[in-house]
Design a protein around this motif. Structure first.
Motif, PDB file in Angstrom:
ATOM      1  N   TYR A 136       7.535  -3.607 -13.277  1.00 55.28           N
ATOM      2  CA  TYR A 136       7.213  -4.799 -12.486  1.00 55.28           C
ATOM      3  C   TYR A 136       6.664  -5.959 -13.311  1.00 55.28           C
ATOM      4  O   TYR A 136       5.824  -6.695 -12.860  1.00 55.28           O
ATOM      5  CB  TYR A 136       6.208  -4.464 -11.375  1.00 55.28           C
ATOM      6  CG  TYR A 136       6.691  -3.423 -10.413  1.00 55.28           C
ATOM      7  CD1 TYR A 136       7.600  -3.738  -9.426  1.00 55.28           C
ATOM      8  CD2 TYR A 136       6.246  -2.117 -10.514  1.00 55.28           C
ATOM      9  CE1 TYR A 136       8.051  -2.777  -8.541  1.00 55.28           C
ATOM     10  CE2 TYR A 136       6.690  -1.144  -9.625  1.00 55.28           C
ATOM     11  CZ  TYR A 136       7.582  -1.481  -8.655  1.00 55.28           C
ATOM     12  OH  TYR A 136       8.021  -0.530  -7.779  1.00 55.28           O
ATOM     13  N   GLN A 160       1.954  -8.320  -3.814  1.00 57.63           N
ATOM     14  CA  GLN A 160       2.726  -7.419  -2.953  1.00 57.63           C
ATOM     15  C   GLN A 160       2.104  -6.023  -2.926  1.00 57.63           C
ATOM     16  O   GLN A 160       2.027  -5.399  -1.873  1.00 57.63           O
ATOM     17  CB  GLN A 160       4.172  -7.345  -3.438  1.00 57.63           C
ATOM     18  CG  GLN A 160       4.916  -8.644  -3.284  1.00 57.63           C
ATOM     19  CD  GLN A 160       6.285  -8.618  -3.946  1.00 57.63           C
ATOM     20  OE1 GLN A 160       6.700  -7.624  -4.531  1.00 57.63           O
ATOM     21  NE2 GLN A 160       6.997  -9.743  -3.860  1.00 57.63           N
ATOM     22  N   PHE A 161       1.650  -5.538  -4.087  1.00 57.84           N
ATOM     23  CA  PHE A 161       1.044  -4.202  -4.150  1.00 57.84           C
ATOM     24  C   PHE A 161      -0.202  -4.109  -3.284  1.00 57.84           C
ATOM     25  O   PHE A 161      -0.354  -3.164  -2.513  1.00 57.84           O
ATOM     26  CB  PHE A 161       0.659  -3.837  -5.586  1.00 57.84           C
ATOM     27  CG  PHE A 161       1.816  -3.716  -6.541  1.00 57.84           C
ATOM     28  CD1 PHE A 161       3.094  -3.437  -6.102  1.00 57.84           C
ATOM     29  CD2 PHE A 161       1.612  -3.886  -7.894  1.00 57.84           C
ATOM     30  CE1 PHE A 161       4.150  -3.321  -6.982  1.00 57.84           C
ATOM     31  CE2 PHE A 161       2.656  -3.770  -8.790  1.00 57.84           C
ATOM     32  CZ  PHE A 161       3.925  -3.490  -8.342  1.00 57.84           C
ATOM     33  N   GLU A 208       3.147  -4.444   0.635  1.00 61.90           N
ATOM     34  CA  GLU A 208       4.522  -4.897   0.843  1.00 61.90           C
ATOM     35  C   GLU A 208       5.399  -4.268  -0.237  1.00 61.90           C
ATOM     36  O   GLU A 208       5.012  -4.190  -1.383  1.00 61.90           O
ATOM     37  CB  GLU A 208       4.601  -6.420   0.751  1.00 61.90           C
ATOM     38  CG  GLU A 208       3.737  -7.119   1.783  1.00 61.90           C
ATOM     39  CD  GLU A 208       3.574  -8.604   1.498  1.00 61.90           C
ATOM     40  OE1 GLU A 208       4.001  -9.082   0.430  1.00 61.90           O
ATOM     41  OE2 GLU A 208       2.983  -9.275   2.347  1.00 61.90           O
ATOM     42  N   GLY A 209       6.558  -3.847   0.118  1.00 67.18           N
ATOM     43  CA  GLY A 209       7.458  -3.258  -0.859  1.00 67.18           C
ATOM     44  C   GLY A 209       7.264  -1.759  -0.981  1.00 67.18           C
ATOM     45  O   GLY A 209       6.750  -1.093  -0.088  1.00 67.18           O
ATOM     46  N   ASP A 210       7.656  -1.224  -2.141  1.00 65.26           N
ATOM     47  CA  ASP A 210       7.652   0.223  -2.318  1.00 65.26           C
ATOM     48  C   ASP A 210       6.353   0.797  -2.873  1.00 65.26           C
ATOM     49  O   ASP A 210       6.202   2.005  -2.953  1.00 65.26           O
ATOM     50  CB  ASP A 210       8.825   0.625  -3.230  1.00 65.26           C
ATOM     51  CG  ASP A 210       8.732  -0.009  -4.606  1.00 65.26           C
ATOM     52  OD1 ASP A 210       7.965  -0.967  -4.780  1.00 65.26           O
ATOM     53  OD2 ASP A 210       9.442   0.467  -5.517  1.00 65.26           O
ATOM     54  N   THR A 211       5.412  -0.022  -3.266  1.00 66.95           N
ATOM     55  CA  THR A 211       4.171   0.457  -3.867  1.00 66.95           C
ATOM     56  C   THR A 211       2.967  -0.129  -3.149  1.00 66.95           C
ATOM     57  O   THR A 211       2.924  -1.324  -2.886  1.00 66.95           O
ATOM     58  CB  THR A 211       4.115   0.060  -5.363  1.00 66.95           C
ATOM     59  OG1 THR A 211       5.288   0.531  -6.011  1.00 66.95           O
ATOM     60  CG2 THR A 211       2.900   0.644  -6.041  1.00 66.95           C
TER      61      THR A 211
END
Length: 176
Positions: free
Chosen positions: A95, A111-112, A116-119
């Motif tokens: 990332y 985002q983390f 949000e997202g995969d992590t």
């Protein structure tokens, strides 16, 4: 008698202020119950575009509490540190870059912490999750350019620069 009633009202008002700005006014002795106007306990929040987010005051305490256990001076999961500016901006093993100054929407760090997202950071059981207000503080800080004072930038150290990993150097022989 009128002066005494005025004094009691003043004391009651002071008691309300000293009690932490409660929304209920305390009645003074001998007063008849009346509806009291609402008292604003806290000033209205300042919109992000008008409020300057300060790294030392606003951001660093959040990072220390919720992120340093895995991304601080003692441990660097995924080779990522949030106590050294260069590494925090550059990113770890994945990332990279993690902080995009001026663009929180696309910054992986924002985002983390927002989930949000995969992590999701911090992961379950690894630290205290950020509140919505703290997530917004991180986003505002990034949107405002992610200013990080030079005196708190930290040092990026080379893990291979241990004395035991340096090549041997022949010492000069003294001629005495």
């Amino acid at each position: 008698m009128n002066a005494m009633r005025s004094f009691r009202r003043t004391i009651a008002a002071v008691a309300v202020l000293c009690a932490g700005g409660m929304l209920v006014a305390l009645p003074s002795v001998g007063d008849e119950p009346t509806a009291s106007p609402a008292i604003d306990a806290a000033p209205a929040p300042v919109p992000a575009e008008k409020r300057k987010v300060d790294f030392v005051r606003d951001v660093q305490p959040i990072l220390q509490r919720s992120c340093y256990a895995c991304h601080g001076p003692q441990k660097q999961t995924s080779e990522y540190r949030l106590d050294v500016r260069a590494i925090a901006h550059k990113g770890g093993e994945a990332y990279a870059p993690n902080i995009l100054p001026g663009n929180a929407k696309e910054s992986p760090l924002a985002q983390f912490v927002a989930g949000e997202g995969d992590t999701l950071m911090p992961p379950e059981g690894k630290g205290q999750r950020l509140s919505a207000a703290e997530v917004q503080t991180i986003r505002d800080w990034i949107d405002q350019g992610a200013a990080w004072p030079d005196e708190l930038a930290g040092n990026e150290t080379d893990k291979n620069d241990w004395w035991s990993l340096r090549p041997l150097v022949r010492s000069a022989i003294s001629e005495t």
